[in-house]
Design an enzyme around this catalytic site. Structure first.
Site, PDB file in Angstrom:
ATOM      1  N   LEU A 298       0.917  -1.283  -0.070  1.00 57.14           N
ATOM      2  CA  LEU A 298      -0.103  -0.019   0.033  1.00 57.14           C
ATOM      3  C   LEU A 298       0.836   1.304   0.048  1.00 57.14           C
ATOM      4  O   LEU A 298       0.819   2.234  -0.612  1.00 57.14           O
ATOM      5  CB  LEU A 298      -0.830   0.061   1.274  1.00 57.14           C
TER       6      LEU A 298
ATOM      7  N   LEU B  22       2.014   1.564  -3.493  1.00 55.73           N
ATOM      8  CA  LEU B  22       1.041   2.215  -4.471  1.00 55.73           C
ATOM      9  C   LEU B  22       0.702   3.743  -4.309  1.00 55.73           C
ATOM     10  O   LEU B  22       0.394   4.248  -5.090  1.00 55.73           O
ATOM     11  CB  LEU B  22      -0.304   1.382  -3.984  1.00 55.73           C
ATOM     12  N   GLU B  23       0.770   4.193  -3.129  1.00 54.22           N
ATOM     13  CA  GLU B  23       0.478   5.495  -2.654  1.00 54.22           C
ATOM     14  C   GLU B  23       1.757   6.281  -2.845  1.00 54.22           C
ATOM     15  O   GLU B  23       1.587   7.609  -2.355  1.00 54.22           O
ATOM     16  CB  GLU B  23      -0.310   5.473  -1.307  1.00 54.22           C
ATOM     17  N   ASP B  24       2.815   5.737  -2.953  1.00 52.76           N
ATOM     18  CA  ASP B  24       4.031   6.685  -3.251  1.00 52.76           C
ATOM     19  C   ASP B  24       4.514   7.366  -2.172  1.00 52.76           C
ATOM     20  O   ASP B  24       4.662   8.487  -1.945  1.00 52.76           O
ATOM     21  CB  ASP B  24       3.939   7.523  -4.429  1.00 52.76           C
TER      22      ASP B  24
END
Length: 137
Positions: free
Chosen positions: A79, A82-84
């Site tokens: 996660l 994904l959210e950098d």
């Protein structure tokens, strides 16, 4: 090991749920975060809590995902990717913060990915638009 409040592509029925959360959770329930707003410029939303960007009474609606203990560290890493989000890095697209979210069974402390400073600046320049309903669908 906190649950995650998800409000965009990680919600059930969305593309990243199937890829990253399906089969990894022990509990999934409707949740909401008052005094926040959603903005987008296209394929995914950003949650903001800056007072100047949140209309009075705004609430973001999503889901509270409790990840299985044996999957937690791997899911957290996926996660964050994904959210950098990288802890301590300046310029993250999203920041991962702890917030008290509301559910039908009461409040719960959860991880929430909120818009980073660069995104907030873009919102202030008018480059993203408000999702009035507070619901990504």
């Amino acid at each position: 090991m906190r649950p995650f409040f998800v409000y965009g592509t990680l919600k059930r029925g969305q593309s990243n749920y199937a890829r990253l959360l399906a089969g990894q959770t022990v509990s999934e329930m409707r949740a909401w975060l008052p005094n926040t707003a959603l903005y987008t410029a296209g394929p995914y939303p950003f949650l903001v809590e800056a007072v100047d960007l949140v209309p009075p009474g705004a609430t973001v609606f999503g889901e509270l995902m409790t990840v299985a203990v044996d999957q937690y560290q791997q899911t957290l890493a996926l996660l964050d990717e994904l959210e950098d989000f990288v802890p301590g890095r300046v310029g993250n697209l999203y920041e991962r913060v702890i917030r008290m979210v509301q559910t039908a069974v009461g409040p719960c402390e959860a991880w929430v990915y909120i818009a980073g400073a660069v995104v907030e600046a873009a919102i202030r320049r008018g480059e993203l638009w408000l999702i009035d309903s507070g619901e990504w669908s």
